[in-house]
Design an enzyme around this catalytic site. Structure first.
Site, short mmCIF file in Angstrom:
data_model
loop_
_atom_site.label_atom_id
_atom_site.label_comp_id
_atom_site.label_asym_id
_atom_site.label_seq_id
_atom_site.Cartn_x
_atom_site.Cartn_y
_atom_site.Cartn_z
N THR A 14 37.11 -28.25 26.56
CA THR A 14 38.01 -27.63 27.55
C THR A 14 37.93 -28.32 28.89
O THR A 14 38.90 -28.38 29.63
CB THR A 14 37.63 -26.14 27.71
OG1 THR A 14 37.84 -25.50 26.46
CG2 THR A 14 38.47 -25.45 28.76
N SER A 61 35.10 -29.07 20.34
CA SER A 61 33.73 -29.19 19.81
C SER A 61 33.48 -28.39 18.53
O SER A 61 32.45 -28.58 17.88
CB SER A 61 32.70 -28.83 20.88
OG SER A 61 32.66 -27.44 21.09
N THR A 94 32.55 -26.17 24.83
CA THR A 94 31.47 -25.19 24.92
C THR A 94 31.13 -24.53 23.58
O THR A 94 30.06 -23.95 23.44
CB THR A 94 31.82 -24.09 25.94
OG1 THR A 94 33.09 -23.56 25.61
CG2 THR A 94 31.83 -24.64 27.35
N ASP A 95 32.06 -24.61 22.61
CA ASP A 95 31.84 -23.87 21.36
C ASP A 95 30.55 -24.27 20.66
O ASP A 95 29.81 -23.41 20.18
CB ASP A 95 33.03 -24.06 20.41
CG ASP A 95 34.27 -23.33 20.90
OD1 ASP A 95 34.19 -22.63 21.92
OD2 ASP A 95 35.33 -23.46 20.25
N1 LIG Z 1 35.60 -23.75 26.51
C1 LIG Z 1 35.57 -24.65 25.57
O1 LIG Z 1 35.18 -25.80 25.80
C2 LIG Z 1 36.02 -24.25 24.21
C3 LIG Z 1 37.17 -25.11 23.76
C4 LIG Z 1 37.00 -25.84 22.47
N2 LIG Z 1 37.16 -24.98 21.34
C5 LIG Z 1 35.74 -26.67 22.41
O2 LIG Z 1 34.66 -26.18 22.16
O3 LIG Z 1 35.82 -27.86 22.59
#
Ligand SMILES: NC(=O)CC[C@H](N)C(=O)O
Length: 332
Positions: A14, A61, A94-95
């Site tokens: 993200t 991710s 972040t996932d």
């Molecule tokens: N906030 C995020 O980064 C989640 C977005 C995405 N699904 C990832 O993990 O890349």
């Protein structure tokens, strides 16, 4: 004075996400922007460090793979061996950020800071959190006081240990928490404050060496629930799993109908580790005389299932001895 050199390895997420409007904060395209665009968006970085960006992959991710994890670990070790490099920042979705951070915590052979950073709002959103998070991460990677604390997770003015921090909220910017042990430190007034150290061995203190690895053994996670049975356990064994993490209920308890399958898996040479789906606390040792102990199940201690999986994969590159693997779970 000469500024420290910080290498940025970009993987997507993200923090590099774009949406069609400034109010769109879900359903955007993750990993869209190249690393140089993210760096250019934060000119203040130049006041604190010389940065160089390297695009490793451009993914959301949830699509992270063992192959990319190995590539990242090897690249970190190459860069950190260079005396001119002070530290590394990895931009990441972040996932699965906590998984990459913990994998590097076990495989990077250096005391220099490695900081994994992401964002919860895409780069195009109002109050996007990425630019400040990136600036904080670069400053942390350049901070001599951040050395030898293991790999760090830095978002939202908070510093978490890679082993302990976990994503706890689907959309909130305050998503990374360490429910059992708390934060390592905070960022305030532009400075890094460390309140404690992790007690577990990490980075240069581990026995894992990825330099000659190009794949990792298969380890599956089975999630416990009411009316559970052995179907998914048997499927994991049939798929060639060398290890299974049980995401057990409570203190690592397992439905009796799934326990049968896991006990059979151990008899076939599969290493089974009990962890918990609760999200905090430790799974206490069941003891050799307990049913779990007699079945040969190992105790995952305070690792969540997704991190227990990575440790078991690396453990299986060294040994199949359950006793030695149990020791690793109490050490790393
Ligand atoms: N906030 C995020 O980064 C989640 C977005 C995405 N699904 C990832 O993990 O890349």
């Amino acid at each position: 004075a000469q500024l420290p050199n910080v290498a940025i390895l970009a993987t997507g997420g993200t923090i590099a996400g774009t949406a069609s409007s400034s109010t769109q904060v879900t359903g955007y395209k993750a990993g869209d922007l190249a690393i140089q665009t993210l760096i250019d968006a934060v000119p203040a970085i130049k006041e604190f460090a010389n940065v160089s960006g390297e695009q490793i992959v451009k993914i959301s991710s949830n699509n992270m793979t063992d192959e990319v994890l190995l590539k990242l670990a090897k690249r970190c070790n190459e860069l950190l061996a260079d005396p001119k490099i002070s530290g590394i920042v990895i931009t990441h979705g972040t996932d699965t950020l906590e998984e990459t951070a913990y994998f590097l915590n076990l495989t990077v052979k250096s005391k220099k800071p490695v900081v994994v950073v992401g964002a919860m709002r895409p780069a195009t959103a109002i109050s996007a959190d990425g630019p400040m998070n990136l600036l904080n991460a670069v400053k942390l990677a350049a901070d001599p006081n951040a050395q030898d604390r293991g790999v760090l997770i830095a978002l939202n003015d908070q510093i978490n240990a890679a082993r302990e921090g976990t994503k706890t909220n689907t959309t909130n910017v305050d998503t990374f928490q360490a429910p059992t042990l708390g934060l390592l430190g905070v960022v305030a007034g532009g400075k890094n404050y460390f309140m404690r150290d992790t007690t577990m061995k990490h980075t240069h203190e581990t026995e894992f060496d990825v330099s000659k690895l190009d794949k990792l053994p298969r380890v599956d996670i089975v999630y416990s629930h009411a009316s559970d049975d052995s179907v998914l356990v048997d499927a994991a064994v049939a798929a060639g799993a060398k290890g299974i993490i049980s995401a057990g209920s409570g203190n690592g308890s397992i439905h009796q109908d799934a326990e049968v399958g896991l006990a059979n898996a151990v008899k076939k040479g599969v290493v089974v580790v009990r962890s918990s789906r609760t999200g905090s606390g430790i799974v206490t040792p069941a003891g050799a005389d307990s049913d779990y102990g007699k079945a040969g199940f190992l105790d995952g201690y305070s690792l969540n299932p997704q991190k227990a999986r990575l440790l078991l994969q690396l453990a299986l590159t060294k040994t199949n001895d359950p006793k030695k693997i149990q020791e690793m779970f109490m050490k790393y």
